[in-house]
Design an enzyme around this catalytic site. Sequence first.
Site, short mmCIF file in Angstrom:
data_model
loop_
_atom_site.label_atom_id
_atom_site.label_comp_id
_atom_site.label_asym_id
_atom_site.label_seq_id
_atom_site.Cartn_x
_atom_site.Cartn_y
_atom_site.Cartn_z
N GLU A 1 0.78 -1.28 -0.12
CA GLU A 1 -0.03 0.06 -0.12
C GLU A 1 0.96 1.46 0.02
O GLU A 1 0.23 2.46 0.52
CB GLU A 1 -0.77 -0.07 1.16
CG GLU A 1 -2.08 -1.10 1.30
CD GLU A 1 -3.07 -0.82 2.07
OE1 GLU A 1 -4.21 -0.29 1.64
OE2 GLU A 1 -3.03 -0.75 3.38
N HIS B 1 -0.91 5.57 7.79
CA HIS B 1 -2.11 4.69 7.25
C HIS B 1 -2.43 3.81 8.11
O HIS B 1 -1.41 2.97 8.70
CB HIS B 1 -1.80 4.14 5.99
CG HIS B 1 -2.81 3.11 5.55
ND1 HIS B 1 -4.40 3.33 5.55
CD2 HIS B 1 -2.78 1.66 5.56
CE1 HIS B 1 -4.85 2.20 5.47
NE2 HIS B 1 -4.22 1.10 5.11
N HIS C 1 -5.23 0.96 10.73
CA HIS C 1 -6.60 0.33 10.91
C HIS C 1 -6.88 0.43 12.07
O HIS C 1 -7.66 -0.60 12.59
CB HIS C 1 -6.14 -1.18 10.44
CG HIS C 1 -5.54 -1.34 9.13
ND1 HIS C 1 -4.90 -2.59 8.94
CD2 HIS C 1 -5.38 -0.70 8.09
CE1 HIS C 1 -4.18 -2.62 7.66
NE2 HIS C 1 -4.52 -1.44 7.04
N HIS D 1 -11.60 -0.33 6.27
CA HIS D 1 -10.49 -0.61 6.24
C HIS D 1 -9.82 0.21 7.23
O HIS D 1 -8.86 -0.28 8.07
CB HIS D 1 -10.09 0.07 4.74
CG HIS D 1 -8.46 -0.09 4.48
ND1 HIS D 1 -7.77 -0.13 3.08
CD2 HIS D 1 -7.31 -0.38 5.20
CE1 HIS D 1 -6.83 -0.34 3.18
NE2 HIS D 1 -6.23 -0.44 4.48
ZN LIG Z 1 -4.41 -0.76 5.05
#
Ligand SMILES: [Zn+2]
Length: 270
Positions: free
Chosen positions: A84, A103, A105, A185
Amino acid sequence: MSATGASLPDDLGRKFISGCHILHYHRVLDAYGHLSVRHPMQPDIFIMARQIAPALVSALEDLVQYRVSDASPVDPSMTDGYVERYIHSEIFKKFPDVYAVIHSHAESVIPYGISGVPLQTCFHMAGFLGTSTPVYDISTLYNAGDKQDMLVRDTRLGEALADCFTNSKSESRSADHVVVMMRGHGMTVIAPSIEECVLRAIYTQQNASIQTTALMTRSAYRGSTPLPEVRYLNDAEAADSAVMTHWSSGRPWKLWVREIEQAGLYINKA
Ligand SMILES: [Zn+2]
């Protein structure tokens, strides 16, 4: 010192590794999710860890430099990267004043990507959220035959995420938002520095948790007097609070570094 880390300014590698550890300590990241930083002297390069749990990043040898243009590794032998990384490359490409991206979760934010309930600013430590937080829905972007595992695995999907931060002021290439929810996500957070990005990620997670508690408290209310509307921070309150967290972000950073130094799990050899 590895070729991947050799040209980093003195303290950047150490600060980056501390950031990874702090984000794990505060449960913003677990074995998944990532931090990136733009190279301060080479803005067309950004740095991430190799594909490893953030808590276990420990040395400059664990860091990889990528090109902003296409997320390819500067050293072509460094192929062990996060799928990613296009989240990061496309944001750095679109917003020149962004120097750090996270980023995550984080569990507490997931409801605000799937329920239709918008994440709102609940307290002053999250004023940077403003009065609206966009949601990125990858399902609108799939082409026939695409793998539908929610991962932002190419430049097209990364560019669409970067677009969610929007830049409505035509004279500026700054983003209107600093946090975007990602349906099913997690979230992505941007900032001008590692310290501020970590602060924003931690307090976004806390804000989501607080909002959920507030909404559940309301739904459990059985009093006879009707409740007033939920009172989130308004525009002016959020904006002025965001200024406060911007200038004071060094204070929690020092505390968080001491916490990870005491915690035993984390190794920082940079
Ligand atoms: Zn992710």
